[in-house]
Design a protein around this motif. Sequence first.
Motif, short mmCIF file in Angstrom:
data_model
loop_
_atom_site.label_atom_id
_atom_site.label_comp_id
_atom_site.label_asym_id
_atom_site.label_seq_id
_atom_site.Cartn_x
_atom_site.Cartn_y
_atom_site.Cartn_z
N GLY A 1 -2.30 -6.55 -4.15
CA GLY A 1 -3.67 -7.08 -4.23
C GLY A 1 -4.26 -6.89 -5.61
O GLY A 1 -3.57 -6.96 -6.61
N ASN A 2 -5.58 -6.62 -5.63
CA ASN A 2 -6.27 -6.55 -6.91
C ASN A 2 -6.02 -5.28 -7.68
O ASN A 2 -6.25 -5.20 -8.87
CB ASN A 2 -7.78 -6.67 -6.69
N ARG A 3 -5.59 -4.24 -6.93
CA ARG A 3 -5.35 -2.97 -7.62
C ARG A 3 -4.19 -3.14 -8.60
O ARG A 3 -3.37 -4.04 -8.45
CB ARG A 3 -4.97 -1.88 -6.61
N ARG A 4 -4.13 -2.25 -9.59
CA ARG A 4 -3.03 -2.32 -10.54
C ARG A 4 -1.74 -1.97 -9.80
O ARG A 4 -1.64 -0.91 -9.19
CB ARG A 4 -3.30 -1.31 -11.66
N ALA A 5 -0.78 -2.90 -9.83
CA ALA A 5 0.45 -2.66 -9.08
C ALA A 5 1.38 -1.74 -9.87
O ALA A 5 1.72 -2.04 -11.00
CB ALA A 5 1.14 -4.00 -8.81
N PRO A 6 1.76 -0.63 -9.27
CA PRO A 6 2.63 0.29 -9.98
C PRO A 6 4.09 -0.14 -9.82
O PRO A 6 4.56 -0.32 -8.70
CB PRO A 6 2.41 1.61 -9.24
N ALA A 7 4.81 -0.36 -10.91
CA ALA A 7 6.23 -0.68 -10.79
C ALA A 7 6.98 0.62 -10.51
O ALA A 7 6.72 1.64 -11.14
CB ALA A 7 6.72 -1.32 -12.08
N ARG A 8 7.87 0.59 -9.54
CA ARG A 8 8.69 1.77 -9.22
C ARG A 8 10.14 1.46 -9.56
O ARG A 8 10.65 0.40 -9.17
CB ARG A 8 8.59 2.11 -7.73
N ASN A 9 10.77 2.37 -10.20
CA ASN A 9 12.19 2.18 -10.52
C ASN A 9 13.06 2.60 -9.35
O ASN A 9 12.71 3.48 -8.59
CB ASN A 9 12.54 2.97 -11.77
N LEU A 10 14.21 1.93 -9.26
CA LEU A 10 15.08 2.12 -8.10
C LEU A 10 16.48 2.51 -8.52
O LEU A 10 16.94 2.13 -9.61
CB LEU A 10 15.16 0.82 -7.29
N LYS A 11 17.17 3.22 -7.65
CA LYS A 11 18.59 3.51 -7.89
C LYS A 11 19.39 2.82 -6.79
O LYS A 11 19.11 3.02 -5.59
CB LYS A 11 18.81 5.02 -7.82
N LEU A 12 20.36 2.01 -7.21
CA LEU A 12 21.15 1.25 -6.22
C LEU A 12 22.05 2.20 -5.43
O LEU A 12 22.80 2.99 -6.01
CB LEU A 12 21.99 0.20 -6.95
N SER B 1 0.84 -1.21 0.00
CA SER B 1 0.00 0.00 0.00
C SER B 1 0.87 1.26 0.00
O SER B 1 0.54 2.24 -0.65
CB SER B 1 -0.99 -0.02 1.17
N PHE B 2 1.99 1.22 0.69
CA PHE B 2 2.92 2.37 0.65
C PHE B 2 3.54 2.50 -0.75
O PHE B 2 3.72 3.61 -1.25
CB PHE B 2 4.04 2.23 1.69
N LEU B 3 3.85 1.37 -1.35
CA LEU B 3 4.43 1.41 -2.70
C LEU B 3 3.43 2.02 -3.68
O LEU B 3 3.77 2.91 -4.48
CB LEU B 3 4.81 0.00 -3.15
N ALA B 4 2.19 1.54 -3.62
CA ALA B 4 1.16 2.03 -4.53
C ALA B 4 0.94 3.53 -4.35
O ALA B 4 0.70 4.25 -5.32
CB ALA B 4 -0.14 1.26 -4.32
N ALA B 5 1.04 4.01 -3.11
CA ALA B 5 0.83 5.44 -2.85
C ALA B 5 2.10 6.26 -3.10
O ALA B 5 2.10 7.47 -2.87
CB ALA B 5 0.37 5.62 -1.41
#
Length: 231
Positions: A201-212, A170-174
Motif C-alpha cells: 500500500g502507501n507505506r514504504r515497502a521494505p525490500a527483504r532479501n531471500l536465500k534460495l 503487512s507481514f512482510l513490512a513487519a
Amino acid sequence: MSRTSSDRPYVICHMLPSIDGRIVFRDWRLNSATGEYEKTAQTFDAGAWIIGRISMEPYAGKARVPSRRTRERIPREDFIAKHEPSSYAIAIDPSGKLRWESNDIDGEHAVTVLTESVSDDYLAFLQSKGVSYLFAGKTRIDLRRVLRKLRSKLGIRRLLLEGGGTINGSFLAANLIDELSILIGPVADGSVGTATLFDVGNRRAPARNLKLLSIERRPGDIVWLRYKVRR
Ligand SMILES: NC(=O)c1ccc[n+]([C@@H]2O[C@H](COP(=O)([O-])OP(=O)(O)OC[C@H]3O[C@@H](n4cnc5c(N)ncnc54)[C@H](OP(=O)(O)O)[C@@H]3O)[C@@H](O)[C@H]2O)c1
C-alpha cells in the motif's frame, strides 16, 4: 527449515501466483494447480493457516448478524470456543465484517482476529456460531501480538500465511515472514491493479532479501520455489 522462535509460530508464506506475481485467478485454466497447492501445503505439517478478510469471505459464508435485545456490553476478552483439537483456519478481520456460517472449514476450527472496535452484536454473533476470536489492538491490528497469541492461546508452532496480497504485505513490512513457498503457475496474467504476492500500500515497502532453499518442478508445469527470508 523451521527454527521456531519461542514466543511466536514460524511463518511460511505459501502462495500460487502467475509468472508476473499476480494472485487473482481470473481465467487461468490451471487444472491441477489447486491440488498441487494443497499437496505442497501439507508437506509443511503446519497446525494452522491465516488469510486476510477478503480471501476468507468465500469460506466464511453469508450468515445474518442479528441485533441483540440487550445493551449489555461484552468485555473485549479473547474467546476460545469449544472445539476438537484440530488445525486452525484463521482470518484477520479488524472491524468484524465476516459473516461466518459455521466454526468449521473442512474440519479446521475457525478463528478470527479482531480489533476492540467491533460491535457487541458482532461478538455475540461469533459466540453463537462458536467461532473463536482474539483481540489484537484497540483500533489497529498488531501482528506481533497476533502471532504471540496464536502461540500462547492455541499452541500454534508453524503457520501458513496464505494471502492475499494485503495480509502478505503487512507481514512482510513487519518482518514476520520466515520462509516463502511459491508455486509459480504457468500463466502470464498482465492485469493491472489486482492483488499481487505482496501489496504494502502507501507505506514504504521494505525490500527483504531471500536465500534460495530449493527449486522443484511439479505436475502441470508448476515451479515450486522455496526461500528463507534473510534477517
Ligand atoms: N493465488 C493465491 O495463492 C491466492 C491466495 C490467497 C488469496 N488470493 C486472492 O487474493 C485476493 C484478495 O487479496 P487482497 O489483498 O485483496 O485481500 P486479503 O489480503 O485477503 O484481505 C485484506 C483485508 O484483510 C484485513 N487485513 C489483512 N491484514 C491486515 C492487517 N495487517 N491489519 C489490518 N487488517 C488486515 C483487512 O480487512 P478490512 O478491509 O476489513 O479492514 C484487509 O483489507 C482474492 O482475489 C483471493 O482469491 C490468491
